[in-house]
Design an enzyme around this catalytic site. Structure first.
Site, PDB file in Angstrom:
ATOM      1  CB  CYS A  68     -10.899   1.241  -3.991  1.00 13.63           C
ATOM      2  SG  CYS A  68     -10.935  -1.043  -3.968  1.00 13.63           S
ATOM      3  CG  HIS A  90      -7.127   2.428  -6.216  1.00 20.17           C
ATOM      4  ND1 HIS A  90      -7.352   3.044  -5.299  1.00 20.17           N
ATOM      5  CD2 HIS A  90      -7.518   1.550  -6.357  1.00 20.17           C
ATOM      6  CE1 HIS A  90      -7.771   1.859  -4.140  1.00 20.17           C
ATOM      7  NE2 HIS A  90      -7.785   0.648  -4.839  1.00 20.17           N
ATOM      8  CD  GLU A 134      -6.582   6.208  -5.737  1.00 15.37           C
ATOM      9  OE1 GLU A 134      -6.634   5.740  -4.694  1.00 15.37           O
ATOM     10  OE2 GLU A 134      -7.546   6.685  -6.854  1.00 15.37           O
TER      11      GLU A 134
END
Length: 637
Positions: free
Chosen positions: A517, A602, A604
């Site tokens: 990011c 992202h 995650e």
């Protein structure tokens, strides 16, 4: 009712009562039972100073009820207006339980006359603030969502303690779907509320958080199935919930050995409105005071990333929050030698002083596509159950309707299986990763805690360091430069300057690394790519992209994006860089080059369907494509 319980209630019903609390916690104490507590008040400076007796073996007991103001978040080093609201602790000296029927038979029911009713901010003023937050904060990359409060103010005519007890009675009789219904009298002020939202609970080592977001405001005629289904199909409402789940997963990743396990979603139906919710569970061995410290405060009432949200709240709420968005936490002994913890977020709560001045603060979650006047209306709806005379109208319930359950289940169809699994199911140790050492550099976004959980599930050994810590790249097989808020071009900021220097160092040393990011954006600048601010930020957006030939559903939280007109670049001193990008806009999704990879999204996040596999593939690329003669001796910053 026991004689002991009757005596406690007699003391509570006195014209000038000592500090007390009446708590209806159906999920903890059991349906139909209330805790009756009397205690002595103290004002610890920090959460660690809360005095707890040693846990005991035998019957469970409740030890301390604490009221945590919003400004306590300064304990974590986050920005907050110091409005002088103290941390309050009631050391419980006497306790009983009685049934709700017995309680209603004892509580007064005196008329309550409110005078001078008003909001501190008009709908138009609040809508203007919402517009500013969207343009200046979300639009500049400060975060994905923010909660800004407004406060209803009034005076109770001829106020007496019986007025507050009558108010509590009305809530107890009429409110539904709440986590805690309560009255807490500290001696100088009284809190009366019906909070729908658990902050965190711990029982037998199992921690549970309950992210709630998305709001369906019932029309005057009551809810309908058609409107419930429309609400569940509203992408804005779903996005709000996904974002707060991500933020609470970050917290659970910090306090639970294996991170959080997501359950849901569900429909939470209340008297005047409904929300959608998930539950997140995880095993923990941390001290309950430490758990409270690490979870200050819920993203559902602050925003995300949390540290950035605190700065935004400080800018737009100069008067402070007092106890709004703080928590009431009940700490006890579980009777097995351990601690128990139950807590509710202080929302839908009236803060009443001894003169009858009433404050009810409410807020709305502001995201990139919020409609300012709609957010103002939502904040009014959230206060309706406490402001009005609580109309005694039966409301229809749809949470168990087959269509509603199917619509809720469909929300999980394209989110991450990893966070829906339990800790045993998550273990996906890869032989080529087992035992390898990874350093994660945190850039003020604890998404890094979630990255760490996914990496450990792959068999990697993980260390997390803040960008502001002293650290070295030496001794690590891989480095992950983490996400965070901010403008990646603003090298006048120490964090951004640090990321530029660190990433250039990694490139020069050809150390294998992954940038995520914000760090991906910095890497893009270091490689000479163009970077632009997006006209409409991606904050909590799931998109299907082409990731180096594979179709992937991934979650984006970004205001800036790199752009490229080519799928490959040959860069002097670096080599060939592969670019995953949007073929129409040129926005760069990911990069792969010698000894590095990066992603704008992202992996995650709950919004990324196959996050661990994507991370594994990108890390594998960085390792495999590391030149044999790469330097590994120079220290990082």
């Amino acid at each position: 009712m026991s004689q002991a319980a009757a005596r406690l209630m007699e003391r509570i019903l006195q014209p000038v009562p000592e500090p007390f609390a009446l708590l209806y916690r159906p999920e903890s104490s059991g349906p139909g039972l209330l805790n009756v507590l009397i205690g002595e008040m103290s004002q610890p400076q920090v959460l660690a100073d809360i005095d707890l007796p040693a846990p005991s073996i035998g019957a469970p007991r409740l030890d301390v009820l604490t009221l945590i103001p919003y400004c306590q978040i300064a304990e974590r080093g986050f920005a907050a207006v110091d409005d002088q609201s103290p941390l309050l602790a009631m050391n419980i000296t006497e306790q009983q339980t009685i049934s709700i029927e017995q309680m209603l038979a004892l509580l007064p029911n005196v008329p309550i006359q409110l005078n001078n009713e008003r909001f501190d901010l008009s709908d138009a003023s609040y809508a203007e603030i919402v517009s500013q937050v969207i343009a200046n904060e979300i639009g500049s990359g400060e975060g994905a969502n923010f909660v800004i409060k407004r406060t209803f103010l009034a005076e109770i005519s001829e106020y007496q303690p019986a007025s507050a007890l009558s108010f509590f009675r009305h809530l107890l009789e009429r409110e539904k779907g709440v986590y805690w219904t309560f009255i807490i009298h500290t001696g100088s002020r009284t809190f009366v509320g019906a909070s729908p939202e658990r902050h965190i609970s711990v029982k037998d080592g199992l921690a549970v958080m309950n992210p709630i977001s998305g709001t369906y405001r019932y029309p005057p005629a009551g809810p309908s199935l058609t409107e419930v289904m429309d609400f569940l199909a509203d992408r804005k409402e779903a996005d709000e919930l996904y974002m707060v789940v991500d933020e609470e997963l970050k917290m659970m990743a910090r306090i639970c050995e294996d991170g959080g396990h997501v359950l849901g979603p569900y429909l939470k139906e209340m008297t005047h409105l409904a929300h959608t919710e998930y539950f997140i569970e995880g095993r923990t061995r941390r001290d309950v005071r430490e758990i409270l410290h690490e979870t200050l405060f819920a993203p559902t009432v602050t925003g995300s990333p949390l540290e950035s949200a605190c700065r935004v709240i400080e800018r737009y709420e100069p008067q402070g929050r007092a106890y709004y968005s703080g928590m009431a936490a009940l700490i006890g002994s579980d009777g097995k030698g351990g601690r128990s913890l139950d807590s509710a977020i202080l929302i839908r709560t009236a803060d009443i002083d001894n003169c009858g001045q009433v404050r009810i603060s409410v807020g709305s979650t502001i995201v990139r596509h919020s409609e300012p006047l709609t957010e103002a209306a939502e904040s009014r709806a959230k206060a309706a159950g406490l402001i009005a005379a609580l109309k005694n109208q039966a409301a229809s319930r749809f949470g168990d309707h087959l269509q509603v359950r199917a619509a809720l289940a469909s929300r999980n169809a394209y989110v991450s299986d990893f966070w829906l699994m339990n800790s045993q199911q998550r273990q996906q140790t890869q032989s080529d990763f087992s035992g390898r050492q990874v350093l994660i550099v945190d850039a003020e976004d604890t998404f890094t805690s979630m990255i760490a959980k996914q990496l450990r599930a792959l068999g990697l050994v993980v260390t997390v360091r803040s960008f502001s810590d002293e650290y070295s790249f030496d001794g690590y097989d891989l480095v992950i430069m983490g996400p965070g808020p901010g403008n990646p071009s603003d090298v006048q900021l120490p964090k951004i300057d640090h990321l530029h220097v660190a990433i250039r160092s990694l490139l020069n040393q050809q150390r294998p690394f992954l940038a995520v990011c914000l760090s991906h954006q910095v890497l893009s600048l270091c490689l000479g790519l163009e970077l632009q601010r997006k006209a409409i930020p991606n904050q909590g957006v799931q998109k299907q992209i082409d990731l180096f030939g594979n179709a992937e559903r991934v979650g984006f939280y970004n205001t800036f994006a790199a752009r490229s007109s080519s799928d490959r670049l040959d860069i002097d001193g670096i080599g060939t860089v592969e670019i995953s990008r949007d073929s129409e806009t040129g926005e760069v999704h990911a990069l792969r080059g010698p000894a590095f990879a990066s992603m704008q999204f992202h992996a995650e996040s709950l919004l990324t369907q196959e996050g661990p596999r994507i991370i594994a593939d990108l890390l594998r690329h960085a390792l495999i494509h590391t030149p044999v003669d790469s330097s590994v001796s120079a220290a990082g910053r």
